[in-house]
Design a protein around this motif. Sequence first.
Motif, PDB file in Angstrom:
ATOM      1  N   SER A 138       0.816  -1.219   0.000  1.00 17.35           N
ATOM      2  CA  SER A 138       0.000   0.000   0.000  1.00 17.35           C
ATOM      3  C   SER A 138       0.846   1.265   0.000  1.00 17.35           C
ATOM      4  O   SER A 138       0.305   2.373  -0.041  1.00 17.35           O
ATOM      5  CB  SER A 138      -0.930   0.012   1.224  1.00 17.35           C
ATOM      6  OG  SER A 138      -0.189   0.151   2.428  1.00 17.35           O
ATOM      7  N   GLY A 139       2.163   1.116   0.084  1.00 14.10           N
ATOM      8  CA  GLY A 139       3.025   2.289   0.116  1.00 14.10           C
ATOM      9  C   GLY A 139       2.998   3.018   1.435  1.00 14.10           C
ATOM     10  O   GLY A 139       3.111   4.245   1.488  1.00 14.10           O
ATOM     11  N   GLY A 140       2.816   2.280   2.532  1.00  9.49           N
ATOM     12  CA  GLY A 140       2.862   2.890   3.868  1.00  9.49           C
ATOM     13  C   GLY A 140       1.533   3.380   4.392  1.00  9.49           C
ATOM     14  O   GLY A 140       1.501   4.331   5.180  1.00  9.49           O
ATOM     15  N   ARG A 141       0.452   2.707   4.010  1.00  5.03           N
ATOM     16  CA  ARG A 141      -0.889   3.165   4.423  1.00  5.03           C
ATOM     17  C   ARG A 141      -1.588   2.229   5.401  1.00  5.03           C
ATOM     18  O   ARG A 141      -2.779   2.381   5.661  1.00  5.03           O
ATOM     19  CB  ARG A 141      -1.761   3.358   3.183  1.00  5.03           C
ATOM     20  CG  ARG A 141      -1.320   4.511   2.296  1.00  5.03           C
ATOM     21  CD  ARG A 141      -2.248   4.694   1.105  1.00  5.03           C
ATOM     22  NE  ARG A 141      -1.942   3.772   0.018  1.00  5.03           N
ATOM     23  CZ  ARG A 141      -2.863   3.138  -0.712  1.00  5.03           C
ATOM     24  NH1 ARG A 141      -4.147   3.286  -0.442  1.00  5.03           N
ATOM     25  NH2 ARG A 141      -2.488   2.336  -1.694  1.00  5.03           N
ATOM     26  N   ALA A 142      -0.873   1.269   5.967  1.00  4.68           N
ATOM     27  CA  ALA A 142      -1.505   0.301   6.863  1.00  4.68           C
ATOM     28  C   ALA A 142      -1.627   0.854   8.274  1.00  4.68           C
ATOM     29  O   ALA A 142      -0.764   1.582   8.766  1.00  4.68           O
ATOM     30  CB  ALA A 142      -0.714  -1.001   6.885  1.00  4.68           C
ATOM     31  N   VAL A 143      -2.733   0.472   8.930  1.00  5.74           N
ATOM     32  CA  VAL A 143      -2.980   0.799  10.337  1.00  5.74           C
ATOM     33  C   VAL A 143      -3.460  -0.479  11.003  1.00  5.74           C
ATOM     34  O   VAL A 143      -4.281  -1.206  10.432  1.00  5.74           O
ATOM     35  CB  VAL A 143      -4.046   1.900  10.497  1.00  5.74           C
ATOM     36  CG1 VAL A 143      -4.276   2.223  11.968  1.00  5.74           C
ATOM     37  CG2 VAL A 143      -3.659   3.155   9.722  1.00  5.74           C
TER      38      VAL A 143
END
Length: 272
Positions: free
Chosen positions: A105-110
């Motif tokens: 995701s290019g650094g969009r995980a939570v």
Amino acid sequence: MKFGVSTFVTDEGIGPAVLGRALEERGFASLFVAEHTHIPVKRESPWPGGAELPRVYYRTLDPFVALTAAAVVTERLEVGTGIALIVQRDPIVLAKEVASLDLVSGGRAVMGVGAGWNREEMRNHGTDPRTRMRLLNERVLAVKALWTEEEAEFHGEFVDFDPVFSYPKPVRDPHPPVLIGGSGPTTFDRVLAVGDGWMPIYGRGTEDLAGQIAELRRRAGHRVPVTVFAVPPEAEVIAELDEAGVDQILFTLKTEPEAETLRTLDSLAGLL
């Protein structure tokens, strides 16, 4: 303040890729999905939401498969678990799943986490309900070690492993934020000990939300991010939460087929 939605992605509702694209097109910031690995046929644990357990609880897709589908067709949408039942998940596998999601995701995980309410479900995973809060803390810390250390190791009461290599590492620095769900008497202790933010459900122990947020941030000594679940789509409530210092609100999106879901999103988008 950011706006997102939380929902159950099932085999009977809108697909996660179509949903993710629709959310981003309408200006929403995030998609959070629920998870249940299974629902035991013989269940004595009461559902906190009422008497009858809704059908969606029985039919959830794996959250990381659903979130990956949403991530690969979007560019800005944050994709998160709301919540991941971490007391039912192997921390080494979980660390890889979330880091992989963060990478694609290019650094969009939570990662929103909680201990859950269905005691029969967690027992099927070998978890003792009586110790699930201590287990939650250890698994969060173990996952963070796997994300951030080249040769990670962890030695606790429940989680124990000697140095290992674990890849991929997350894109987000230092790692995807871990939001702690719940609003019980010890929730803030967990947020401060292992979390990066607080994620309560609106109306469940949040009667003095402004005071609670102020207390949490006073104890932390910095601005702890707060995301609130199940926010009614009402302008007065949104203004109240904004004034209380909430960073993100999540509207509950009912699980429905594509056409009905898109109409609902059009209506919710008017509140952004």
